[in-house]
Design an enzyme around this catalytic site. Structure first.
Site, PDB file in Angstrom:
ATOM      1  N   ASN A 120       0.320   3.341   3.677  1.00 50.45           N
ATOM      2  CA  ASN A 120       1.369   4.192   2.945  1.00 50.45           C
ATOM      3  C   ASN A 120       2.293   4.920   4.315  1.00 50.45           C
ATOM      4  OD1 ASN A 120       1.790   7.032   2.113  1.00 50.45           O
ATOM      5  ND2 ASN A 120       0.248   7.902   3.437  1.00 50.45           N
ATOM      6  N   THR A 121       0.939   5.111   5.762  1.00 46.41           N
ATOM      7  CA  THR A 121       2.152   5.392   6.490  1.00 46.41           C
ATOM      8  C   THR A 121       2.947   5.497   7.060  1.00 46.41           C
ATOM      9  OG1 THR A 121       0.115   7.545   7.178  1.00 46.41           O
ATOM     10  CG2 THR A 121       2.282   7.188   8.829  1.00 46.41           C
ATOM     11  N   GLY A 167      -3.722   1.930   9.560  1.00 48.36           N
ATOM     12  CA  GLY A 167      -3.293   0.936  10.615  1.00 48.36           C
ATOM     13  C   GLY A 167      -2.048   0.338  10.799  1.00 48.36           C
ATOM     14  N   LYS A 220     -12.513   5.495  -3.930  1.00 46.49           N
ATOM     15  CA  LYS A 220     -12.264   5.105  -2.188  1.00 46.49           C
ATOM     16  C   LYS A 220     -12.570   6.302  -1.431  1.00 46.49           C
ATOM     17  CE  LYS A 220      -9.004   3.821   1.251  1.00 46.49           C
ATOM     18  NZ  LYS A 220      -8.652   4.741   3.035  1.00 46.49           N
TER      19      LYS A 220
END
Lengths: 375, 256
Positions: free
Chosen positions: B204-205, B183, B95
């Site tokens: 992820n976040t 995002g 990535k």
């Protein structure tokens, strides 16, 4: 143009007056706005640093903690200082290395450096902060250029906290793998600065103030700012550092920034703080800077007690040192009495990592790739 | 089934390893998400000391690892990181992340294109993280990227689909899978972007910073499935007004 020009236009008396005339209505207005609208705004920072913000500390802490978790995750990066020399050609009345202090002076040789590396590596640490006193002729750029490549064989991330250098000297060190430079203004108030720095090159306030610009121009990846809290009115010093940070972040957009917030304690180096900062004050300061800059790295050293460090950990801190010694050769020979300052948190790396985990955070040992830049 | 560079994925939710409070929570959340592809930052991995050794437990979960070049600021650094990843993980998947701006972590299009081209030539399967720029995505396809990973909003911001209109253009034009990368803040964002026809999302976040990461991982799992199924079922047309059946020509039928 550099920050010196901007600094010249700042009316420090007016800023001090504004800090103390901020009202709770000003503070509430800022806390009620989304952070995206207030971050980076030096006036919002001023309100958060003001005495009027003290009653809102819990609210500030909640916001700061959430912002930090979102940006940095549940992570605390660990680093350790390694003192290479205590030679110093400056007279600074708050520092144990000050030139008139009758202590044994030492520059580590290759063998001694290797001993220190072996011990620090056995702690499992991978980020190191190399520290020296400020002695340009005996511990200058050539010495750093010799030490750096060796350090990079053992540590992914190498930072430097030494005297200010020239732009091309920084460039030379960056090419050898230097990742970060910590360079603290100590105080942004020239008359106080002059009072505490009485001999040597460090006397030159403007040269020091211009140094972070040189770091940015040299492409140093991380630039660390700091004030010695208590030398002068800490709220104003912190606010002026905020102005400096805002300028640097915008101008040198490729660099990361960190702040260190060391407290001048009564009796350290034999001088009394002019404006002592309490635990509550330090919490306010950390939260204010987090609300000001989401991406700012905030570092907390072992000057602070273990209990305080445990409590403050979730409020915005991103980097902590552990198991530190503040004297050259101090890991191999801990009892030689050459310390720059007294360590308060004397826990081992293992104890610190356990405490971090107990708070629901992950200690991060490695967060960089050695030879990233020099491959 | 989603296929990237010959590899089939039955889950269209990709995830990450950062920001969790501990590695067990991370592993549990990854399991609950049903993801089969997990990205991790090479800069965090210490092979020598084994302090952050997550590879074994991740492999035990059966997920494919996608090392990323986070931290790289130039094409040169990213290429170096990719080569390191290849040695570390024995994978030629990468990535590609190059963000020289530490404030908003915006990807650098110029360096990314240069690195992608070089890495494809070196035999890597390249998944580049980019701004929602349709022309850049086309250029990345041309140099041989296996997928494109445009952002919904700044990394870690949870701001959702700020780039929706541009993502739609990218999805419309792409001939490689489009993975919406950064995002995505809540499950409904993931559903929406899957309804638009994205091939997968990477989250992820939003999972790691949730109060209950496991529960949130499960929500994202369902959200992605729902969004994909809705896309396949075909959404009805959207109009500003209510539509009667033949309000103007209905009289013709009456006349008969």
């Amino acid at each position: 143009m550099s920050f010196v020009d901007i600094f010249a236009d700042l009316d420090r008396d007016h800023l001090l007056m504004s800090l103390y005339s901020t009202t709770s209505a000003d503070v509430e207005r800022i806390l009620h706005q989304p952070n995206e609208q207030t971050r980076g705004d030096v006036n919002a920072l001023m309100a958060m640093l003001s005495p009027a913000a003290e009653p809102y500390l819990e609210q500030m802490a909640q916001q700061a903690s959430n912002l930090t978790k979102q940006r940095f995750g549940h992570n605390i990066s660990l680093f350790i200082p390694m003192y290479l020399s205590n030679l110093c050609a400056n007279e600074c009345d708050y520092c144990g290395f000050t030139m008139s202090n009758k202590i044994k002076r030492k520059i580590l040789n290759k063998q001694e450096i290797q001993q220190e590396i072996d011990i620090v590596k056995s702690f499992g640490l991978d980020a190191i902060l190399l520290v020296t006193g400020e002695h340009e002729t005996k511990v200058g750029v050539d010495y750093f250029a010799e030490v750096l490549p060796h350090m990079k064989q053992y540590f992914s991330h190498v930072s430097l906290e030494v005297q200010p250098l020239q732009t091309d000297e920084y460039k030379r060190l960056v090419n050898l793998g230097l990742d970060a430079v910590m360079l603290y203004q100590e105080t942004y108030q020239p008359s106080t600065y002059a009072k505490h720095h009485t001999r040597g090159k460090k006397k030159d306030f403007t040269h020091r103030l211009n140094s972070p610009d040189r770091l940015g121009q040299a492409g140093v990846d991380k630039i660390g700012l700091g004030v010695l809290l208590g030398l002068d009115e800490w709220r104003l010093d912190a606010l002026l550092m905020g102005h400096h940070l805002a300028y640097l972040e915008n101008r040198y957009w490729r660099s990361k920034f960190s702040v260190s917030l060391p407290r001048l304690r009564p009796c350290t180096g034999g001088i009394e703080p002019k404006s002592a900062i309490t635990d509550k004050g330090l919490v306010q300061l950390i939260c204010a800077f987090r609300l000001f800059s989401e991406q700012l790295e905030i570092s907390l050293s072992t000057r602070e007690s273990s209990q305080f460090r445990n409590n403050i950990l979730p409020l915005g801190i991103t980097h902590m040192s552990a198991a530190s010694s503040t004297q050259p050769g101090g890991y191999a020979n801990p009892d030689t009495q050459l310390d720059q300052f007294e360590i308060s948190d004397k826990r081992s790396v293992e104890e610190v990592t356990l405490a971090i985990r107990a708070q629901g955070y992950t200690p991060v040992f490695k967060d960089w790739e050695a030879n990233w830049k020099t491959n | 089934m989603l296929n990237i560079a010959g590899h089939n994925f039955s889950s269209r939710l990709f995830s990450g390893t950062g920001k969790f409070s501990n590695s067990q929570t991370m592993l549990d959340a990854i399991k609950a998400s049903g993801t089969e592809l997990v990205t991790l930052a090479i800069k965090r991995i210490d092979i020598k000391q084994g302090t952050d050794n997550l590879m074994a437990p991740l492999s035990n979960l059966g997920v494919k690892l996608l090392p990323n070049t986070s931290g790289a600021r130039t094409a040169q650094e990213a290429i170096f990181a990719a080569q390191l990843a290849k040695e570390m993980f024995n994978t030629h998947w990468i990535k590609l992340e190059i963000h020289p701006d530490p404030k908003y972590l915006m990807p650098d299009p110029i360096e990314t294109l240069a690195a992608a081209e070089a890495l494809v030539k070196l035999g890597f399967v390249v998944l580049p993280y980019v701004h929602a720029d349709p022309v850049l995505c086309r250029r990345l396809e041309e140099v041989g990227c296996a997928a494109v990973m445009p952002l919904a909003s700044p990394i870690g911001s949870n701001q959702g689909l700020l780039t929706k209109e541009f993502l739609q253009i990218i999805i419309e034009q792409a001939t490689v899978p489009v993975v919406i990368d950064a995002g995505i803040g809540c499950p409904s964002d993931a559903t929406l972007v899957m309804e638009l026809g994205a091939d997968a999302v990477l989250v992820n976040t939003a999972i790691a910073s949730s109060q209950r990461p496991l529960a949130m991982a499960e929500c994202f799992r369902q959200a992605v499935i729902t969004g994909r199924q809705a896309y396949q079922a075909g959404l009805g047309n959207v109009t500003k007004k209510a539509n009667n059946t033949s309000p103007l020509t209905g009289f013709l039928h009456e006349l008969c």
